[in-house]
Design a protein around this motif. Structure first.
Motif, PDB file in Angstrom:
ATOM      1  N   TYR A  14       1.217  -1.142   0.018  1.00  0.00           N
ATOM      2  CA  TYR A  14      -0.029   0.135   0.178  1.00  0.00           C
ATOM      3  C   TYR A  14       0.612   0.913  -0.069  1.00  0.00           C
ATOM      4  CZ  TYR A  14      -4.326   2.734   0.961  1.00  0.00           C
ATOM      5  OH  TYR A  14      -5.839   3.629   0.551  1.00  0.00           O
ATOM      6  N   LYS A  15       2.008   1.860  -0.028  1.00  0.00           N
ATOM      7  CA  LYS A  15       2.543   2.498   0.891  1.00  0.00           C
ATOM      8  C   LYS A  15       3.365   2.698  -0.467  1.00  0.00           C
ATOM      9  CE  LYS A  15       6.979   3.501   2.631  1.00  0.00           C
ATOM     10  NZ  LYS A  15       6.299   4.994   4.070  1.00  0.00           N
ATOM     11  N   TYR A  18       0.891   3.986  -2.913  1.00  0.00           N
ATOM     12  CA  TYR A  18       0.370   5.411  -2.554  1.00  0.00           C
ATOM     13  C   TYR A  18       1.420   6.192  -3.163  1.00  0.00           C
ATOM     14  CZ  TYR A  18      -2.124   8.561   0.197  1.00  0.00           C
ATOM     15  OH  TYR A  18      -3.182   9.887   1.632  1.00  0.00           O
ATOM     16  N   GLU A  19       2.578   6.293  -2.783  1.00  0.00           N
ATOM     17  CA  GLU A  19       3.471   7.215  -2.803  1.00  0.00           C
ATOM     18  C   GLU A  19       3.978   7.063  -4.721  1.00  0.00           C
ATOM     19  OE1 GLU A  19       6.676   6.124  -0.360  1.00  0.00           O
ATOM     20  OE2 GLU A  19       5.983   6.769   1.405  1.00  0.00           O
ATOM     21  N   PHE A  52      -4.266   4.628  -9.247  1.00  0.00           N
ATOM     22  CA  PHE A  52      -3.015   5.304  -8.138  1.00  0.00           C
ATOM     23  C   PHE A  52      -1.992   5.932  -9.115  1.00  0.00           C
ATOM     24  CE2 PHE A  52      -4.326   1.730  -4.957  1.00  0.00           C
ATOM     25  CZ  PHE A  52      -4.190   3.227  -3.599  1.00  0.00           C
ATOM     26  N   GLN A  56      -1.228  10.419  -7.796  1.00  0.00           N
ATOM     27  CA  GLN A  56      -0.101  10.629  -7.301  1.00  0.00           C
ATOM     28  C   GLN A  56       0.072  11.576  -8.531  1.00  0.00           C
ATOM     29  OE1 GLN A  56       2.137   9.564  -5.262  1.00  0.00           O
ATOM     30  NE2 GLN A  56       3.294  11.084  -6.104  1.00  0.00           N
ATOM     31  N   LYS A  62       0.128  14.216  -0.773  1.00  0.00           N
ATOM     32  CA  LYS A  62      -0.410  13.186  -0.429  1.00  0.00           C
ATOM     33  C   LYS A  62       0.477  12.185   0.948  1.00  0.00           C
ATOM     34  CE  LYS A  62      -1.527   9.207  -3.341  1.00  0.00           C
ATOM     35  NZ  LYS A  62      -0.172  10.654  -4.135  1.00  0.00           N
ATOM     36  N   ILE A  64      -0.142   9.626   4.074  1.00  0.00           N
ATOM     37  CA  ILE A  64       0.062   8.250   4.712  1.00  0.00           C
ATOM     38  C   ILE A  64       0.892   8.056   6.401  1.00  0.00           C
ATOM     39  CG2 ILE A  64       0.989   6.424   3.255  1.00  0.00           C
ATOM     40  CD1 ILE A  64      -1.568   5.140   3.616  1.00  0.00           C
ATOM     41  N   THR A  80      -5.514   3.374   8.874  1.00  0.00           N
ATOM     42  CA  THR A  80      -4.475   4.724   8.491  1.00  0.00           C
ATOM     43  C   THR A  80      -4.454   5.804   8.781  1.00  0.00           C
ATOM     44  OG1 THR A  80      -4.918   5.225   5.453  1.00  0.00           O
ATOM     45  CG2 THR A  80      -3.550   2.992   5.686  1.00  0.00           C
ATOM     46  N   GLN A  82      -4.552   9.615   6.761  1.00  0.00           N
ATOM     47  CA  GLN A  82      -3.927   9.895   5.065  1.00  0.00           C
ATOM     48  C   GLN A  82      -4.357  11.854   5.154  1.00  0.00           C
ATOM     49  OE1 GLN A  82      -5.357   8.196   1.754  1.00  0.00           O
ATOM     50  NE2 GLN A  82      -5.488   6.436   2.763  1.00  0.00           N
ATOM     51  N   TRP A  84      -3.923  14.717   3.106  1.00  0.00           N
ATOM     52  CA  TRP A  84      -4.396  15.202   0.780  1.00  0.00           C
ATOM     53  C   TRP A  84      -3.711  16.804   1.032  1.00  0.00           C
ATOM     54  CZ3 TRP A  84      -5.334  12.024  -2.466  1.00  0.00           C
ATOM     55  CH2 TRP A  84      -5.498  10.771  -2.831  1.00  0.00           C
ATOM     56  N   ASP A  94      -8.153  -0.853   5.525  1.00  0.00           N
ATOM     57  CA  ASP A  94      -8.635  -1.706   4.153  1.00  0.00           C
ATOM     58  C   ASP A  94      -8.033  -2.659   4.321  1.00  0.00           C
ATOM     59  OD1 ASP A  94      -7.840   0.336   1.878  1.00  0.00           O
ATOM     60  OD2 ASP A  94      -7.036   1.701   2.802  1.00  0.00           O
TER      61      ASP A  94
END
Length: 125
Positions: A14-15, A18-19, A52, A56, A62, A64, A80, A82, A84, A94
């Motif tokens: 997920y990291k 997300y990144e 995703f 990005q 953003k 997390i 988590t 988050q 934004w 999740d």
């Protein structure tokens, strides 16, 4: 099946996505099948990648924080916090299901924006 490995892999997956690197996240952590239950994301790996990559591009700043991770059997839950752009903050849950090879094969989530005012002093995460 190792629940500790599943926890670490769910967080790393997920990291990474997300990144900004969802293709690599899929390559490293997802099995032959990926079932998506979030109605805003198309089913399968390409739907995940498209979502995703768009996030990005639109929201590169953003962030997390993984608050907690719980694992039981072949399921992992991530809680988590988050943040934004514009300081919009969200709490997410999740859930990932792992296949017999230790790869992610299914995902559910629940997302709630943190309100500006609360009836109690407790954090949502």
């Amino acid at each position: 099946m190792n629940t500790e490995d599943n926890k670490n892999n769910a967080i790393a997956f997920y990291k990474m996505a997300y990144e900004g690197n969802p293709k690599n996240a899929i390559k490293q952590y997802v099995g032959e099948e990926y079932i998506q239950h979030n109605p805003d994301v198309a089913d399968g790996t390409q739907g995940f990648i498209n979502y995703f990559e768009r996030m990005q591009e639109e929201y590169p700043d953003k962030s997390i924080e993984f608050v907690r991770c719980i694992s039981e059997g072949n399921l992992v839950a991530l809680h988590t916090h988050q943040i934004w752009p514009g300081n919009d903050q969200y709490v997410t849950m999740d859930f990932f299901r792992f296949d017999k090879n230790g790869k992610i094969c299914e995902h559910w989530d629940s997302i709630q924006q943190i309100p500006k005012n609360s009836a109690n002093p407790n954090k949502m995460y």
